[in-house]
Design a protein around this motif. Structure first.
Motif: not given
Ligand code: ARG
Ligand code: ZN
Length: 878
Positions: A457-470
């Motif tokens: 998901h993209y965190d608009y406020a922080k300008g971060e993209y979080h990627l989780t891999l399992r």
């Protein structure tokens, strides 16, 4: 008969005796060939235990004479059983003389020495040499060979073996002989002999150090006009291996022979490669573009084995992927460099995800390095070859090309002339790179396809993209617990506003716009910072690891990637995923008896593809190709062949109706009217126009029907003719198909390889009468159960490609395959154990079909089975 027992990797021991030199003399005769052997034997330095009997392999041999150091052995001084010859008491170093009689004419298994169309030929890998003479038939026994071949001068004018011819002459009774010497020590699986009435084309190649090599392709006279492409491919491959891997050819002579009865594609015997005629002969009028490319790839593959396989070979057959995986990787790279690299990758991956994933998911799943087997012939598999190649590709990507090349240089120089292990190979890679590859080694020992569940998901406020891999690898029959693998994932983040790859920063490191992240744990979380706009992730670019990647893409995301992904492979994959989502809905609709509705987003995406000016026509053709029924089946929890067929047909027809004029324009724009050449530009144009034609024919468009007929009648090249004949045969218009099939069958009755295509086309048609046709064609004079190409063309095509008819609910398809398997069990066990594959995948189907398939497997189990079938059937019913 007691049940065959498995052998285990952990039981490996060096041979008690090794052979330093082997002298062979063959006196050829169809039913009674004499083989005189003199083996120079000595005790292995690592096996100095007190008394060790000499145990040699030998099967289907009639022993006529045995002597040690010139002393004849009496009956009580040795022991024979069905598979071995044992001499309890032998010196440290000695000469063993034997003479045996063998029956090549009765050899329908096509292992050892056999007859094909009146010509003698051999296939010794993996364990065929033991059908020729008594020998330590294992790859870690390497000897120089000197071989004299004696044969009738008029019927066998050509006598070939490995190495260089050193002497030839006349003998009494109309016979002659040639003596061959191979100075490179080799295991006996690389031995070859060919004798027959053959003609040759000859060419030359100057190696990088300036040595002249003579190149010969030996064929039956009528095939002399079908060798040009193989010869050109061979020269390209030799040059490529010098430029890319620094590998030069070592003998003065390199020969290829085409034979019509052959279990596999081809064989890399030292200096004398033997090919299935289907893997070497081409002509524009008889072979399709696909066949031309396949020939190029196989010629290269066998040639590359001269280093990866022959100069450096395998210690034991558990290491088979050491030579096969590496060599497939080498031939794939060669084909990518010679043709269109993105298309090559798409074709390879699409085949891999369909067929290797299915193998990993079935009862015969095994690791790239198996730890046990009953019959090694059963392990010439997609896992050993193709997954093995993917593992080498990951190593290349982990190290980078230059370091990887240092690793291969080290491997070839350190182990030249030796029989080694996968650890030796990976050890070189570790040494040159300093990388810790211990976790990576699990790719060799762990079976099954890893599944990755990705979420982002993209965190608009922080300008971060979080990627989780399992990651998770499902259990396979012999391995219930799985460890996490080291999985390299190449990715990019494509900005939804700009449509461009975004700069990525991970834990303060800037990684550029396209990077590789490493998944090593069961679950990992990656935070990309300074991401200025919401991205769609493009994961596993280029299929950077042989895994299933799941990500909850919406259809808009996929349509977006299909247009904007900078990675050509993932653009194609986005299209496949988009089509799969639509197909899933339609499969469900079909099952629930609900009206089918076409997803307009797929139509729009295809319209964009058809009208945008895409440069790479070959990639475009791939993008316009829907996932195959087999691939769709792979994605379903329970395979419903009818629903899959109906859904796919519906998508195809809906696209054809909606985009009729666009497809027609593509067809007309890509009809090339130039002399045929198997070159990338022409191949791309042909595949694009033929894909367009197949859409139009799915709705039996009148104009398309006429164009198809014209394409058939024009007879310009086999690619176009075969496509046209297939489309006619698979349409409802038997009034057009039947005369076309008849004309084609008569025109090509003399050409066995074309008749194979004629068989395949007919038994892949979806109409329900296909089973009756198949039974009728089995009686055709051109068909024979003894010829593996015929079995594959007729039975193999039906069982693996005609899914609706093979899986008929009355079980008649299963029954037919079973009858054939039972016959082949006696004729050719290796082919029997391969052709049975679709029946072993019963777990994937509904209960009614499961029961029918298992009944047929039980019917096979009740026979007296070859070890080949025994192993497969026991696994399938376990
Ligand atoms: N080594 C050959 C190749 O190039 C295949 C030989 C397979 N032989 C067999 N009996 N299965 O891949
Ligand atoms: Zn190979």
């Amino acid at each position: 008969m007691s049940a065959p027992q498995p052998i285990h990797l952990h039981d490996y021991q060096p041979p008690a005796y090794r052979v330093t030199h082997t002298e062979l003399k063959f006196d050829l005769s169809p039913s009674a060939t004499r083989v005189v052997a003199r083996l120079h034997l000595e005790r292995h330095p690592d096996r100095q235990e007190d008394t060790l009997p000499l145990v040699l392999n030998g099967e289907h041999l009639k022993l006529l004479r045995i002597a040690i150091d010139g002393q004849e052995l009496e009956a009580g001084e040795y022991a024979l059983d069905a598979g071995t010859l044992t001499v309890p008491d032998v010196p440290q170093r000695f000469l063993l003389d034997t003479e045996v009689e063998i029956d090549p004419a009765a050899n329908t298994a096509l292992e050892g020495l056999y007859l094909s169309n009146g010509m003698f030929c051999t296939q010794c890998e993996a364990e065929g040499f033991r059908r020729i003479t008594y020998y330590p038939d294992r790859p870690d026994v390497m000897a120089t060979f000197s071989t004299t071949v004696i044969g009738d001068k008029s019927s066998l004018p050509v006598l070939l073996s490995n190495g260089n011819p050193v002497e030839r002459g006349e003998l009494p009774n109309g016979k002659h002989f040639v003596t061959w010497e191979d100075p490179f020590p080799k295991p006996c699986y690389l031995f070859a002999l060919v004798a027959g009435d053959l003609k040759q084309v000859e060419d030359r190649f100057t190696t990088m150090s300036g040595r002249e090599v003579t190149l010969q392709i030996w064929v039956e006279e009528e095939n002399l006009d079908k060798t040009e492409h193989a010869m050109a491919s061979l020269k390209r491959a030799m040059k490529w291996d010098e430029e890319t891997y620094g590998r030069e050819y070592d003998l003065d002579l390199f020969m290829i022979v085409a034979v019509s009865d052959f279990n596999m594609g081809a064989m890399e015997n030292k200096g004398l490669n033997i090919f299935n005629s289907a893997a070497v002969l081409t002509h524009p009028l008889t072979a399709t573009d696909v066949a031309f490319q396949r020939v190029e790839g196989i010629v290269a593959h066998e040639y590359f084995h001269n280093w990866s396989g022959n100069r450096v070979t395998c210690r034991d057959w558990f290491q088979l992927s050491l030579k096969e995986g590496f060599t497939v990787f080498r031939d794939q790279s060669f084909s990518a460099d010679t043709n269109s690299a993105p298309v090559k990758r798409i074709e390879d991956v699409s085949f891999f995800r369909t067929a290797q994933f299915a193998e990993d998911d079935g009862p015969t799943a095994h690791p790239v390095r198996p730890d046990q087997y009953i019959e090694i012939s059963n392990f010439y598999t997609l896992t050993i070859y193709e997954k093995g190649a993917e593992v080498v590709r990951m190593l290349r990507n982990l190290l980078g090309w230059e370091t990887f090349r240092k690793g291969t240089d080290l491997y070839f120089s350190r182990f030249d002339g030796q029989a080694v292990t996968i650890e030796d190979f990976v050890g070189c890679m570790r040494e040159v790179s300093g990388l810790d590859l211990s976790q990576f080694m699990r790719w060799y020992s762990q079976a099954g396809t890893p599944e990755i569940d990705a979420n982002g998901h993209y965190d608009y406020a922080k300008g971060e993209y979080h990627l989780t891999l399992r990651q998770r690898t499902p259990a396979t029959p012999d391995q219930h617990e799985k460890q996490p693998l080291h999985i390299p994932i190449r990715l990019g983040l494509v900005g939804t506003k700009s449509g461009e790859d975004l700069e990525m920063t991970l834990e303060g490191d800037s990684l550029g716009k396209d990077t590789v992240i490493h998944l090593r744990e069961e679950e990992q979380h990656f935070v990309f910072t300074d991401i200025a706009e919401a991205p769609v992730p493009s994961l596993l670019r280029g299929f950077s690891a042989p895994v299933k990647m799941r990500f909850p893409y919406g259809r808009e995301d996929l349509a977006f990637l299909l247009q904007h992904d900078s990675d050509g492979f993932n653009r194609w994959d986005a299209g496949q995923r988009l089509a799969m989502l639509a197909l899933d809905d339609l499969i469900a609709a079909h099952r629930n008896g609900v009206e089918k509705v076409m997803d307009v987003r797929v139509v729009d995406a295809f319209r964009t593809l058809l009208t945008a000016d895409i440069d790479d026509k070959a990639v475009l053709a791939e993008m316009l190709t829907l996932p195959s029924e087999a691939y769709i089946a792979e994605q379903q929890p329970v395979v419903d062949v009818d629903a899959i067929h109906a859904a796919r047909t519906f998508v195809k027809q809906s696209l054809a109706v909606a985009l009729r004029d666009e497809f027609m324009a593509v067809y007309r724009d890509h009809c090339v009217d130039v002399p045929y050449a198997p070159e990338p530009g022409q191949i791309a144009a042909r595949s694009l126009k033929n894909v367009a034609l197949s859409y139009l024919m799915s709705i039996e468009d009148e104009e398309a029907m006429a164009l198809t007929q014209r394409q058939f009648e024009d007879g310009h090249n086999m690619t176009d003719v075969r496509t046209a004949l297939t489309l006619l045969t698979h349409s409802s218009r038997d009034d057009l198909a039947d005369p076309a099939l008849k004309a084609f069958g008569e025109k090509w009755a003399h050409d066995s390889l074309v008749m194979d295509q004629w068989f395949s086309i007919q038994v892949s048609r979806p109409q329900p009468d296909v089973l009756e046709r198949l039974k009728f064609l089995m009686e055709h004079p051109a068909f024979s159960l003894k010829n593996p190409n015929k079995v594959r063309a007729l039975i193999g095509t039906f069982a693996s490609q005609n899914r609706v008819n093979f899986h008929r609910i009355d079980g008649e398809g299963y029954k037919l395959l079973t009858d054939v398997v039972i016959e082949l069990n006696r004729i050719n066990p290796e082919i029997a154990a391969r052709i049975i594959t679709p029946l072993t995948r019963w777990q994937r189907f509904d209960e009614a079909r499961q029961a029918l398939m298992k009944d047929e497997l039980e019917r096979i189990r009740a026979e007296e089975l070859s070890p080949n079938l025994y192993e497969v059937v026991e696994k399938a019913l376990a």
